[in-house]
Design a protein around this motif. Structure first.
Motif, short mmCIF file in Angstrom:
data_model
loop_
_atom_site.label_atom_id
_atom_site.label_comp_id
_atom_site.label_asym_id
_atom_site.label_seq_id
_atom_site.Cartn_x
_atom_site.Cartn_y
_atom_site.Cartn_z
N ALA A 141 38.83 67.56 4.49
CA ALA A 141 38.31 68.79 3.88
C ALA A 141 38.41 68.77 2.37
CB ALA A 141 39.05 70.01 4.43
N LEU A 142 39.19 67.84 1.79
CA LEU A 142 39.29 67.76 0.34
C LEU A 142 37.97 67.41 -0.30
CD1 LEU A 142 42.72 65.93 -0.01
CD2 LEU A 142 42.24 68.32 -0.52
N ARG A 143 37.05 66.84 0.48
CA ARG A 143 35.73 66.49 -0.05
C ARG A 143 34.81 67.71 -0.15
NH1 ARG A 143 36.66 61.94 3.43
NH2 ARG A 143 35.48 62.95 5.10
N LEU A 144 35.22 68.84 0.45
CA LEU A 144 34.39 70.04 0.39
C LEU A 144 34.56 70.70 -0.98
CD1 LEU A 144 35.14 71.58 3.90
CD2 LEU A 144 33.12 70.29 3.21
N LYS A 145 33.60 70.48 -1.85
CA LYS A 145 33.67 71.07 -3.19
C LYS A 145 32.28 71.50 -3.63
CE LYS A 145 37.70 68.64 -5.04
NZ LYS A 145 38.20 67.78 -6.14
N ILE A 146 32.26 72.56 -4.44
CA ILE A 146 31.00 73.02 -5.01
C ILE A 146 30.81 72.34 -6.37
CG2 ILE A 146 29.78 75.04 -5.90
CD1 ILE A 146 31.32 76.71 -3.87
N GLN A 192 29.61 81.46 -13.95
CA GLN A 192 29.31 80.46 -12.93
C GLN A 192 30.45 79.45 -12.80
OE1 GLN A 192 25.76 78.23 -13.70
NE2 GLN A 192 25.78 77.19 -11.72
N GLY A 193 30.97 79.00 -13.94
CA GLY A 193 32.07 78.03 -13.90
C GLY A 193 33.32 78.63 -13.28
N LEU A 194 33.61 79.87 -13.62
CA LEU A 194 34.77 80.55 -13.05
C LEU A 194 34.62 80.71 -11.55
CD1 LEU A 194 37.41 82.14 -13.32
CD2 LEU A 194 36.04 84.16 -13.85
N LEU A 195 33.44 81.11 -11.11
CA LEU A 195 33.20 81.28 -9.68
C LEU A 195 33.36 79.97 -8.94
CD1 LEU A 195 32.35 83.24 -7.43
CD2 LEU A 195 29.98 82.66 -7.92
N LYS A 196 32.93 78.87 -9.54
CA LYS A 196 33.05 77.56 -8.90
C LYS A 196 34.51 77.18 -8.71
CE LYS A 196 32.09 73.76 -11.16
NZ LYS A 196 31.36 72.65 -11.81
N VAL A 197 35.33 77.42 -9.73
CA VAL A 197 36.75 77.10 -9.65
C VAL A 197 37.42 77.90 -8.52
CG1 VAL A 197 38.96 77.32 -10.86
CG2 VAL A 197 36.97 76.40 -12.05
N ILE A 198 37.12 79.18 -8.46
CA ILE A 198 37.74 80.05 -7.47
C ILE A 198 37.28 79.70 -6.06
CG2 ILE A 198 37.87 82.44 -6.67
CD1 ILE A 198 37.78 83.31 -9.60
#
Length: 354
Positions: free
Chosen positions: A349-354, A81-87
């Motif tokens: 768009a920098l605010r777009l984060k998971i 899950q953490g890896l997927l979030k980073v990618i």
């Protein structure tokens, strides 16, 4: 990254490489390129043949900055899950200005097809082609590119994802250095020399890996990591030199020299240049922040410039000087448009984060 890096060399290389790529594309596409060749044949031929080598500068810096960004995750317990979030967050970072530039380029290509009968304009885009670009898989599927340079964004995401997997998966940096070194050498000696791998990260990881090794060689207090990364860099340089006895690949030498420049001077700060250079430094900082947007949007203006050049009949005068003026106009318009794309799209768009 939210702001330009605090280091002069990295910012300067960003601006230089982006400008060189724009000029390379201007020397490659359309009637303007053909007419400009009659006035400045030496310069235009050089830009056409060697301007694309700026990609090596981008790749080395991308590896360096990606390692800087990702090493904060290296000691985090691995999870899918953490890896997927980073990618996915990297995807979002690249996607928004990229999508906006694609839409603009498609609109400009639509206009260009009324007057420009040239292969670089391409056929009308299909929905599947556009969706493939949005998911960075157009090269893998063998589809025509909508914009010159779109392939690089897809490769950047592949490389970043592979590096994220390595840094999060391996418990020690030494293991990452070994794996990156093996991949880099394999790419430089084999994969990078065959066009069938151009749509995949393995073709480019040689230059990218050099940037990663530079960061690991200079940014850690752990002497074992520093020493091993420096040894890897020296050995890769030696391998590049030895392989040149069979065939010289200038792009590999360029990538290694850029890596060495970052190793020795990458931490040079703006303050070291003195107050007398403040105007120049402000220009470099400003351009560095907008270099990604300029890279994305310039092809749309190449399309528009060639359309205007042909539709108004200016090309009939066979004026190379006029073609040069159009080229400078494209550089200027790309810079202005990049500023608006950066402020209106990239920064929000920098605010777009998971």
């Amino acid at each position: 990254m939210k702001q330009s890096s605090p280091f002069l060399l990295i910012d300067f290389l960003r601006v230089f490489a982006a400008l060189l790529i724009i000029l390379h594309h201007l020397s490659s596409y359309g009637q303007i390129a053909q007419d400009a060749l009659t006035v400045l044949p030496g310069l235009m031929n050089w830009l056409f043949e060697y301007g694309r080598y700026a990609v090596q500068i981008f790749l080395v810096m991308a590896g360096y900055l990606a390692a800087q960004s990702l090493t904060r995750y290296a000691n985090v317990k691995f999870s899918a899950q953490g890896l997927l979030k980073v990618i996915l967050n990297r995807y979002l970072r690249l996607f928004t200005p990229y999508a906006a530039a694609l839409i603009l380029t498609m609109a400009c290509a639509y206009i260009a097809r009324f007057w420009v009968n040239d292969e670089f304009v391409g056929e009308s885009e299909t929905l599947s082609q556009f969706l493939a670009h949005l998911f960075f898989i157009q090269g893998i599927l063998g589809l025509d590119s909508i914009s010159a340079g779109a392939w690089y964004i897809a490769i950047d995401w592949q490389l970043y994802s592979v590096l994220a997997i390595l840094l999060i998966s391996f418990p020690r940096y030494q293991a990452v250095i070994w794996v990156i070194s093996v991949l880099a050498v394999s790419s430089l000696l084999f994969f990078n020399r065959s066009g069938i791998y151009e749509a995949y990260f393995i073709y480019f990881i040689g230059s990218y890996g050099l940037g990663v090794l530079v960061y690991l060689a200079k940014s850690f207090e752990n002497q074992g990591v520093n020493r091993l990364a420096k040894i890897a860099l020296l050995l890769i340089g030696l391998i590049i030199a030895i392989s040149s006895f069979q065939q010289i690949w200038l792009r590999n030498f360029l990538a290694w020299f850029v890596a060495m420049a970052l190793l020795f001077w990458g931490n040079q700060s703006y303050q070291s240049m003195g107050e007398g250079k403040s105007a120049f430094l402000r220009a470099v900082t400003w351009g560095s922040q907008r270099s990604y947007c300029a890279f994305l949007i310039h092809f749309a203006f190449i399309l528009l410039a060639n359309t205007l050049y042909i539709a108004t009949g200016m090309y009939a005068h066979e004026s190379g000087a006029l073609a040069i003026a159009f080229m400078l106009g494209v550089v200027g318009c790309s810079t202005i448009a990049a500023n608006y794309l950066y402020r209106a799209v990239e920064v929000p768009a920098l605010r777009l984060k998971i």
